[in-house]
Design a protein around this motif. Structure first.
Motif, PDB file in Angstrom:
ATOM      1  N   ALA A 325      36.165  32.909  40.095  1.00 34.95           N
ATOM      2  CA  ALA A 325      35.602  34.269  40.185  1.00 34.95           C
ATOM      3  C   ALA A 325      36.407  34.350  38.457  1.00 34.95           C
ATOM      4  N   LEU A 326      36.988  33.492  38.209  1.00 36.28           N
ATOM      5  CA  LEU A 326      37.630  33.874  36.239  1.00 36.28           C
ATOM      6  C   LEU A 326      35.840  34.055  35.813  1.00 36.28           C
ATOM      7  N   ARG A 327      35.401  32.125  36.021  1.00 33.89           N
ATOM      8  CA  ARG A 327      34.310  31.958  35.737  1.00 33.89           C
ATOM      9  C   ARG A 327      32.872  33.360  35.100  1.00 33.89           C
ATOM     10  N   ARG A 328      33.320  33.969  36.616  1.00 38.33           N
ATOM     11  CA  ARG A 328      31.897  35.407  36.188  1.00 38.33           C
ATOM     12  C   ARG A 328      33.169  35.926  35.601  1.00 38.33           C
ATOM     13  N   PHE A 329      33.401  36.534  35.776  1.00 39.70           N
ATOM     14  CA  PHE A 329      34.462  37.271  34.692  1.00 39.70           C
ATOM     15  C   PHE A 329      34.006  37.030  32.606  1.00 39.70           C
ATOM     16  N   LEU A 330      33.917  35.356  32.840  1.00 41.13           N
ATOM     17  CA  LEU A 330      33.556  35.750  31.135  1.00 41.13           C
ATOM     18  C   LEU A 330      32.533  35.448  31.368  1.00 41.13           C
ATOM     19  N   ASP A 331      31.811  34.886  32.146  1.00 45.89           N
ATOM     20  CA  ASP A 331      30.153  35.089  32.389  1.00 45.89           C
ATOM     21  C   ASP A 331      29.148  36.068  31.754  1.00 45.89           C
ATOM     22  N   THR A 332      30.219  37.219  32.364  1.00 45.28           N
ATOM     23  CA  THR A 332      29.415  37.974  32.430  1.00 45.28           C
ATOM     24  C   THR A 332      30.187  39.498  31.708  1.00 45.28           C
ATOM     25  N   VAL A 333      31.345  39.299  30.824  1.00 41.90           N
ATOM     26  CA  VAL A 333      31.761  39.510  29.763  1.00 41.90           C
ATOM     27  C   VAL A 333      30.578  39.738  28.503  1.00 41.90           C
ATOM     28  N   THR A 334      29.976  40.669  27.673  1.00 41.68           N
ATOM     29  CA  THR A 334      28.808  40.008  26.395  1.00 41.68           C
ATOM     30  C   THR A 334      29.319  40.696  24.917  1.00 41.68           C
ATOM     31  N   LEU A 335      30.480  41.443  24.946  1.00 43.51           N
ATOM     32  CA  LEU A 335      30.599  41.478  24.238  1.00 43.51           C
ATOM     33  C   LEU A 335      32.050  40.595  23.348  1.00 43.51           C
ATOM     34  N   ILE A 383      36.238  47.988  26.607  1.00 41.64           N
ATOM     35  CA  ILE A 383      36.279  48.679  27.914  1.00 41.64           C
ATOM     36  C   ILE A 383      35.694  48.514  28.865  1.00 41.64           C
ATOM     37  N   ALA A 384      34.373  48.770  28.461  1.00 42.20           N
ATOM     38  CA  ALA A 384      33.606  48.937  29.125  1.00 42.20           C
ATOM     39  C   ALA A 384      33.509  47.720  29.950  1.00 42.20           C
ATOM     40  N   ASP A 385      32.914  47.223  29.200  1.00 47.53           N
ATOM     41  CA  ASP A 385      32.261  45.294  28.921  1.00 47.53           C
ATOM     42  C   ASP A 385      33.594  44.298  29.735  1.00 47.53           C
ATOM     43  N   LEU A 386      34.431  45.194  29.590  1.00 45.73           N
ATOM     44  CA  LEU A 386      35.677  44.230  30.692  1.00 45.73           C
ATOM     45  C   LEU A 386      35.978  44.917  32.362  1.00 45.73           C
ATOM     46  N   GLU A 387      35.903  46.312  32.253  1.00 45.45           N
ATOM     47  CA  GLU A 387      35.179  46.385  33.654  1.00 45.45           C
ATOM     48  C   GLU A 387      34.007  45.835  33.749  1.00 45.45           C
ATOM     49  N   ARG A 388      33.148  45.329  33.305  1.00 41.71           N
ATOM     50  CA  ARG A 388      32.144  44.830  34.640  1.00 41.71           C
ATOM     51  C   ARG A 388      32.948  43.602  34.513  1.00 41.71           C
ATOM     52  N   GLY A 389      33.453  42.869  33.729  1.00 48.28           N
ATOM     53  CA  GLY A 389      33.638  41.528  33.758  1.00 48.28           C
ATOM     54  C   GLY A 389      34.324  42.055  35.187  1.00 48.28           C
ATOM     55  N   PHE A 390      35.483  42.555  34.925  1.00 44.01           N
ATOM     56  CA  PHE A 390      36.233  42.595  36.422  1.00 44.01           C
ATOM     57  C   PHE A 390      35.792  42.832  38.122  1.00 44.01           C
ATOM     58  N   ALA A 391      34.744  43.908  37.972  1.00 45.64           N
ATOM     59  CA  ALA A 391      34.119  44.353  38.395  1.00 45.64           C
ATOM     60  C   ALA A 391      33.288  42.654  39.158  1.00 45.64           C
ATOM     61  N   ALA A 392      33.016  42.211  38.459  1.00 46.06           N
ATOM     62  CA  ALA A 392      31.721  41.048  38.726  1.00 46.06           C
ATOM     63  C   ALA A 392      33.350  40.015  39.355  1.00 46.06           C
ATOM     64  N   MET A 393      33.895  39.892  38.492  1.00 48.17           N
ATOM     65  CA  MET A 393      34.956  38.793  39.292  1.00 48.17           C
ATOM     66  C   MET A 393      35.392  39.501  40.749  1.00 48.17           C
ATOM     67  N   ALA A 394      35.777  40.722  40.470  1.00 48.06           N
ATOM     68  CA  ALA A 394      36.434  41.194  41.897  1.00 48.06           C
ATOM     69  C   ALA A 394      35.284  40.622  43.554  1.00 48.06           C
ATOM     70  N   ALA A 395      33.819  40.826  42.726  1.00 43.80           N
ATOM     71  CA  ALA A 395      32.961  40.949  43.748  1.00 43.80           C
ATOM     72  C   ALA A 395      32.213  38.821  44.205  1.00 43.80           C
ATOM     73  N   SER A 396      33.025  38.677  43.364  1.00 44.83           N
ATOM     74  CA  SER A 396      32.992  37.379  43.998  1.00 44.83           C
ATOM     75  C   SER A 396      34.246  35.561  44.207  1.00 44.83           C
ATOM     76  N   ASP A 397      35.554  36.649  44.193  1.00 49.25           N
ATOM     77  CA  ASP A 397      36.626  36.292  44.856  1.00 49.25           C
ATOM     78  C   ASP A 397      36.695  37.608  45.049  1.00 49.25           C
ATOM     79  N   PRO A 398      36.495  38.932  46.696  1.00 50.70           N
ATOM     80  CA  PRO A 398      37.139  40.034  46.801  1.00 50.70           C
ATOM     81  C   PRO A 398      38.927  39.334  47.470  1.00 50.70           C
ATOM     82  N   ASP A 399      38.942  38.699  47.661  1.00 48.35           N
ATOM     83  CA  ASP A 399      40.442  38.553  48.243  1.00 48.35           C
ATOM     84  C   ASP A 399      41.866  38.097  46.929  1.00 48.35           C
ATOM     85  N   ALA A 400      41.136  38.156  46.357  1.00 45.29           N
ATOM     86  CA  ALA A 400      41.757  38.411  45.065  1.00 45.29           C
ATOM     87  C   ALA A 400      42.411  39.866  44.776  1.00 45.29           C
ATOM     88  N   GLU A 401      43.833  40.002  44.171  1.00 45.43           N
ATOM     89  CA  GLU A 401      44.703  41.030  43.874  1.00 45.43           C
ATOM     90  C   GLU A 401      43.933  41.426  42.426  1.00 45.43           C
TER      91      GLU A 401
END
Ligand SMILES: Cc1ncc(COP(=O)(O)O)c(C=O)c1O
Length: 401
Positions: A325-335, A383-401
């Protein structure tokens, strides 16, 4: 000689103004606003008398040029230093500073939060040359530091805030302990730059900058600087000369150029950094933001007392999350790029690994510690970029808080 500007006691020039008008006098070089970029090894003596007496302002490219002088003098003024010496990288500046004050048989105290390659230098090169290093808790108080002194403790190295972990240090109190015992005080002050903290005014002898970061400001050059107090200046100059350190004129010029806009860039890094840090502090994925200019930070009181500003680098502890999930976050943010440096115009994020380095106090984090550098982009876009990253992280790891 730099021009002298009229000041009166009631209204000394602000550091932002001084850094634009120090180091070089345009009248000394045909009115050109910037110093010449002098490429030089050979310098000819004017005549035999000058040669025999070795009496000439410039005698060899390695020992001084108008380009070197301009940056050294500007930084000496900004740091309130007796002298400044340039090194080919920030790490080379750390090596130069440490080697200028240590000898075989000496003991060195270094904060456990130190920039990792500085630790490697101490544990390999300095060790091989007979210098023993003890790492201390970055949040140690004066009595705690005093208790670590040995008869041969010759130097104390500080870094505040820590590059990856952001603990603040009580620089005046720790410096006073060291000075009372005859030790030299060194500080890596890259985070604040001499614009937001002036180490020599707080008891430090050797103030180090990775000018690669905010001074240059554009991620296109490596350069380091060491500013020395009166009592450390002679040994710094001697070691610099004996090691034969030299920085190419084009790199010096890039740092000079960066210095001219550093105040406005830093103001923006500070403002956007605080905006993004506060936003992150409100996110459920983040358990703690490490930024000394946030009132809830344990280092806030010291920062507020001693520093006049904050740069754009801070940490955020994420709640426990899977590696995928952390990798998803890092690979999703673009800025936010993933890169080790900082201080340039661009935003960056990396996973810090303090648990691998610490030896004085084990690192206790809740989850991954992420280090953010907030660049000059619009903070809303970041902030919008980070929001996208967090959304991707949650989608990859639905149980994480
Ligand atoms: C706090 C600190 N000091 C020193 C350095 C070393 O600078 P350089 O990469 O120019 O050697 C860095 C580089 O990241 C740093 O973050």
């Amino acid at each position: 000689m730099p021009p002298s500007h009229p000041t009166d006691e009631d209204r000394p020039l602000a550091p932002e103004t001084r850094l634009l008008h120090t180091g070089y006098d345009p009248r000394a070089y045909h009115g050109f606003v910037n110093p010449p970029v002098v490429h030089a090894s050979t310098v000819l003596f004017n005549d035999a008398a000058a040669h025999v007496a070795n009496a000439q302002k410039y005698t060899y490219g390695r020992t001084g040029t108008p380009t070197i002088d301009a940056l050294e003098l500007a930084l000496a003024e900004l740091e309130g230093a007796a002298t400044v010496r340039l090194a080919p990288s920030g790490l080379a500046a750390v090596s130069l500073a440490l080697m200028s004050c240590l000898s075989a048989g000496d003991h060195l105290l270094v904060t456990d939060s130190i920039y990792a390659p500085t630790r490697r230098l101490c544990d390999t090169v300095l060790k091989r040359f007979g210098v023993e290093t003890t790492y201390y808790d970055p949040e140690v108080d004066a009595d705690g530091l005093a208790a670590l002194f040995r008869p041969n403790t010759r130097a104390v190295m500080l870094e505040a805030p820590g590059t990856a972990t952001f603990e603040m240090q009580d620089v005046p109190a720790l410096s006073a302990v060291a000075r009372a015992r005859g030790a030299v005080v060194l500080m890596d002050n890259t985070w604040a730059t001499p614009l937001f903290f002036r180490p020599l005014e707080h008891g430090v002898d050797l103030s180090i900058q990775a000018a690669t970061k905010y001074i240059s400001g554009h991620s296109d050059v490596l350069i380091g600087t060491v500013a020395a107090s009166e009592r450390a200046a002679h040994d710094l100059t001697a070691m610099h000369r004996n090691l034969g350190l030299h920085v190419g004129p084009d790199d010096i010029y890039l740092a000079w150029r960066g210095l001219k806009t550093m105040a406005v860039r830093l103001a923006r890094h500070q403002e956007s950094g605080l905006t993004v840090a506060r936003w992150l502090a409100g996110r459920p994925e983040v358990t703690r933001v490490r930024h000394p200019a946030l009132p809830e930070d344990p280092g806030y009181a010291i920062w507020k007392r001693d520093f006049t500003g904050a740069s754009g680098l801070f940490g955020a502890d994420f709640a426990p999350v899977s590696d995928a999930a952390l990798r998803r976050f890092l690979d999703t943010v673009t800025l936010f790029g993933m890169g080790y440096s900082w201080g340039g115009f661009e935003s960056l994020v990396i996973k810090a690994r303090p648990e691998e380095a610490r030896t004085a106090v084990p690192w206790r984090g809740t989850g991954p510690l992420m280090r953010f550098h907030i660049g000059l982009e619009d903070p809303g876009d970041l902030i919008a970029d980070l929001e996208r990253g967090f959304a991707a992280m949650a989608a990859s790891d639905p149980d994480a808080e």
